[in-house]
Design a protein around this motif. Structure first.
Motif, PDB file in Angstrom:
ATOM      1  N   ARG A 185       3.931  -9.315  -6.784  1.00  0.00           N
ATOM      2  CA  ARG A 185       3.485  -8.524  -7.743  1.00  0.00           C
ATOM      3  C   ARG A 185       2.686  -7.136  -7.417  1.00  0.00           C
ATOM      4  O   ARG A 185       2.865  -6.205  -8.004  1.00  0.00           O
ATOM      5  CB  ARG A 185       2.499  -9.366  -8.599  1.00  0.00           C
ATOM      6  N   LYS A 186       2.085  -7.173  -6.253  1.00  0.00           N
ATOM      7  CA  LYS A 186       1.539  -5.912  -5.787  1.00  0.00           C
ATOM      8  C   LYS A 186       2.579  -4.826  -5.187  1.00  0.00           C
ATOM      9  O   LYS A 186       2.487  -4.004  -5.613  1.00  0.00           O
ATOM     10  CB  LYS A 186       0.559  -6.034  -4.776  1.00  0.00           C
ATOM     11  N   ALA A 187       3.666  -5.397  -4.599  1.00  0.00           N
ATOM     12  CA  ALA A 187       4.582  -4.518  -4.248  1.00  0.00           C
ATOM     13  C   ALA A 187       5.397  -3.773  -5.595  1.00  0.00           C
ATOM     14  O   ALA A 187       5.596  -2.727  -5.478  1.00  0.00           O
ATOM     15  CB  ALA A 187       5.495  -5.248  -3.316  1.00  0.00           C
ATOM     16  N   LEU A 188       5.685  -4.877  -6.472  1.00  0.00           N
ATOM     17  CA  LEU A 188       6.352  -4.351  -7.717  1.00  0.00           C
ATOM     18  C   LEU A 188       5.546  -3.228  -8.463  1.00  0.00           C
ATOM     19  O   LEU A 188       5.924  -2.322  -8.740  1.00  0.00           O
ATOM     20  CB  LEU A 188       6.828  -5.277  -8.560  1.00  0.00           C
ATOM     21  N   ALA A 189       4.129  -3.364  -8.417  1.00  0.00           N
ATOM     22  CA  ALA A 189       3.275  -2.642  -9.036  1.00  0.00           C
ATOM     23  C   ALA A 189       3.173  -1.305  -8.316  1.00  0.00           C
ATOM     24  O   ALA A 189       3.003  -0.206  -8.976  1.00  0.00           O
ATOM     25  CB  ALA A 189       1.871  -3.181  -9.080  1.00  0.00           C
ATOM     26  N   GLU A 190       3.278  -1.276  -6.979  1.00  0.00           N
ATOM     27  CA  GLU A 190       3.250  -0.051  -6.222  1.00  0.00           C
ATOM     28  C   GLU A 190       4.539   0.705  -6.486  1.00  0.00           C
ATOM     29  O   GLU A 190       4.865   1.954  -6.704  1.00  0.00           O
ATOM     30  CB  GLU A 190       3.417  -0.239  -4.893  1.00  0.00           C
ATOM     31  N   PHE A 191       5.952  -0.190  -6.810  1.00  0.00           N
ATOM     32  CA  PHE A 191       7.036   0.731  -6.796  1.00  0.00           C
ATOM     33  C   PHE A 191       6.889   1.226  -8.275  1.00  0.00           C
ATOM     34  O   PHE A 191       7.301   2.440  -8.601  1.00  0.00           O
ATOM     35  CB  PHE A 191       8.293  -0.351  -6.994  1.00  0.00           C
ATOM     36  N   TYR A 192       6.194   0.478  -9.164  1.00  0.00           N
ATOM     37  CA  TYR A 192       6.220   0.990 -10.798  1.00  0.00           C
ATOM     38  C   TYR A 192       5.400   2.122 -10.803  1.00  0.00           C
ATOM     39  O   TYR A 192       5.740   3.283 -11.648  1.00  0.00           O
ATOM     40  CB  TYR A 192       5.457  -0.088 -11.259  1.00  0.00           C
ATOM     41  N   ALA A 193       4.498   2.480 -10.053  1.00  0.00           N
ATOM     42  CA  ALA A 193       3.277   3.399  -9.912  1.00  0.00           C
ATOM     43  C   ALA A 193       3.851   4.536  -9.252  1.00  0.00           C
ATOM     44  O   ALA A 193       3.541   5.957  -9.800  1.00  0.00           O
ATOM     45  CB  ALA A 193       2.115   2.989  -9.158  1.00  0.00           C
ATOM     46  N   LEU A 194       4.891   4.469  -8.406  1.00  0.00           N
ATOM     47  CA  LEU A 194       5.677   5.602  -7.746  1.00  0.00           C
ATOM     48  C   LEU A 194       6.909   6.290  -8.722  1.00  0.00           C
ATOM     49  O   LEU A 194       7.426   7.261  -8.234  1.00  0.00           O
ATOM     50  CB  LEU A 194       6.206   5.338  -6.509  1.00  0.00           C
ATOM     51  N   TRP A 211       0.782  -1.075  -0.058  1.00  0.00           N
ATOM     52  CA  TRP A 211      -0.032   0.143   0.138  1.00  0.00           C
ATOM     53  C   TRP A 211       0.759   1.154  -0.115  1.00  0.00           C
ATOM     54  O   TRP A 211       0.485   2.181   0.690  1.00  0.00           O
ATOM     55  CB  TRP A 211      -0.952   0.015   1.164  1.00  0.00           C
ATOM     56  N   LEU A 212       2.084   1.139  -0.684  1.00  0.00           N
ATOM     57  CA  LEU A 212       3.031   2.111  -0.659  1.00  0.00           C
ATOM     58  C   LEU A 212       2.453   3.441  -1.329  1.00  0.00           C
ATOM     59  O   LEU A 212       2.637   4.641  -0.646  1.00  0.00           O
ATOM     60  CB  LEU A 212       4.235   1.811  -1.385  1.00  0.00           C
ATOM     61  N   THR A 213       1.706   3.433  -2.417  1.00  0.00           N
ATOM     62  CA  THR A 213       1.197   4.908  -2.840  1.00  0.00           C
ATOM     63  C   THR A 213       0.088   5.421  -1.930  1.00  0.00           C
ATOM     64  O   THR A 213      -0.376   6.556  -2.362  1.00  0.00           O
ATOM     65  CB  THR A 213       0.470   4.390  -4.373  1.00  0.00           C
ATOM     66  N   ARG A 214      -0.634   4.685  -1.040  1.00  0.00           N
ATOM     67  CA  ARG A 214      -1.251   5.294  -0.003  1.00  0.00           C
ATOM     68  C   ARG A 214      -0.675   5.968   0.996  1.00  0.00           C
ATOM     69  O   ARG A 214      -1.040   7.053   1.526  1.00  0.00           O
ATOM     70  CB  ARG A 214      -1.923   4.223   0.607  1.00  0.00           C
ATOM     71  N   ASP A 215       0.725   5.818   1.189  1.00  0.00           N
ATOM     72  CA  ASP A 215       1.391   6.371   2.397  1.00  0.00           C
ATOM     73  C   ASP A 215       2.557   7.293   1.763  1.00  0.00           C
ATOM     74  O   ASP A 215       2.944   8.219   2.557  1.00  0.00           O
ATOM     75  CB  ASP A 215       2.065   5.264   3.200  1.00  0.00           C
TER      76      ASP A 215
END
Length: 295
Positions: free
Chosen positions: A167-176, A138-142
């Protein structure tokens, strides 16, 4: 990863810790530590004594000598200014990046690690770290981006035990990341360990002369490491043994366009030789004709 994530464990937890709270003094693995294979369990591991003694394991000066300017040069060659250090730990790379002039945000899932990193920032160069306690899923949330680069170092990604979480964590990294951003992520050479071919005696990452970090148990779903410190103190970490090409495949599936993999900071290496692999994954869109080599 944030501490408000519900922690589950297949083992029986210590009576002083519930599934919704963390014993901040002692590691908790339950009656059968080899069954503890859950992403959220790291919050029971990076606590108490292991946090207090982590810098003995690293040895900041020796680690800086071992990796040299590899990460700084990788970032500067791409014109990076803003960096998210997603696995800050006790702050080694955040401090090095701040020393080099990068605008750095420091995130970690362990509040105790972040507290140590904050103190280290002041003690090593007078830096006031901008810290965020966050779960990668939930990195993009914080964390507010975008960033020119995200780094996830120190074998930290291996705390994710399910492919869904990875996969979720990598997607969060990618989005940031900005449209032309870069992710730098590392891992231990678990291929060599799982295949019984590990021969590396080099210590680029864990440089403390009086501290040992050795496998206590390894199978295809768990790498449990024992960390022994002067005085006989012992601590453990449970991690998932990622294979190199598997992680490269996940990076490609996430959308990263070019992936260059280094062994102990070298472009060429024998598969079993490196202690660690470093993946440099570019988000910038490339035509297929430009994807020779790394990807």
């Amino acid at each position: 990863m944030s501490q408000n994530v519900r922690v589950r464990s297949r083992g029986t937890l210590n009576p002083t810790a519930s599934t919704d709270s963390v014993d901040l003094r002692h590691q908790v693995f339950g009656d059968n530590p080899l069954e503890v294979r859950d992403t959220g369990h790291y919050t029971h591991e990076y606590v108490g004594g292991i946090v207090d003694r982590w810098d003995e394991l690293i040895d900041w000066d020796k680690r800086a000598d071992g990796e040299g300017r590899f990460f700084i040069e990788q970032l500067r060659s791409r014109g990076v200014r803003t960096v998210l250090d997603a696995a800050t730990g006790t702050g080694f790379h955040s401090v090095r990046l701040l020393d080099a002039g990068f605008d750095t945000t420091s995130a970690d899932g362990s509040p105790q690690m972040l507290a140590r990193a904050f103190r280290n920032g002041i003690e090593h160069g007078g830096h006031v770290l901008r810290t965020v306690n966050s779960d990668w899923r939930w990195l993009t949330r914080d964390v507010r981006g975008p960033f020119d680069a995200v780094i996830c170092l120190g074998n930290s990604f291996t705390h994710l035990f399910s492919e869904h979480d990875r996969r979720k964590a990598l997607a969060e990294f990618y989005a940031l990341l900005k449209h032309d951003g870069v992710l730098i992520i590392d891992q231990r050479n678990y291929d060599a360990i799982l295949d019984g071919e590990s021969s590396s005696g080099r210590t680029y990452y864990y440089c403390g002369a009086q501290v040992s970090a050795r496998p206590d148990h390894v199978d295809e779903g768990l790498a449990r490491y024992r960390y022994t410190f002067p005085g006989g103190d012992e601590y453990f970490l449970n991690m998932y043994p990622l294979r190199r090409d598997y992680l490269r495949g996940l990076l490609r599936d996430t959308g990263f366009q070019r992936i260059d993999t280094y062994g102990d900071f070298q472009e060429t290496y024998a598969d079993a030789e490196p202690d660690f692999f470093v993946h440099v994954a570019e988000k910038r869109y490339r035509e297929e004709s430009d994807l020779t080599g790394g990807a």
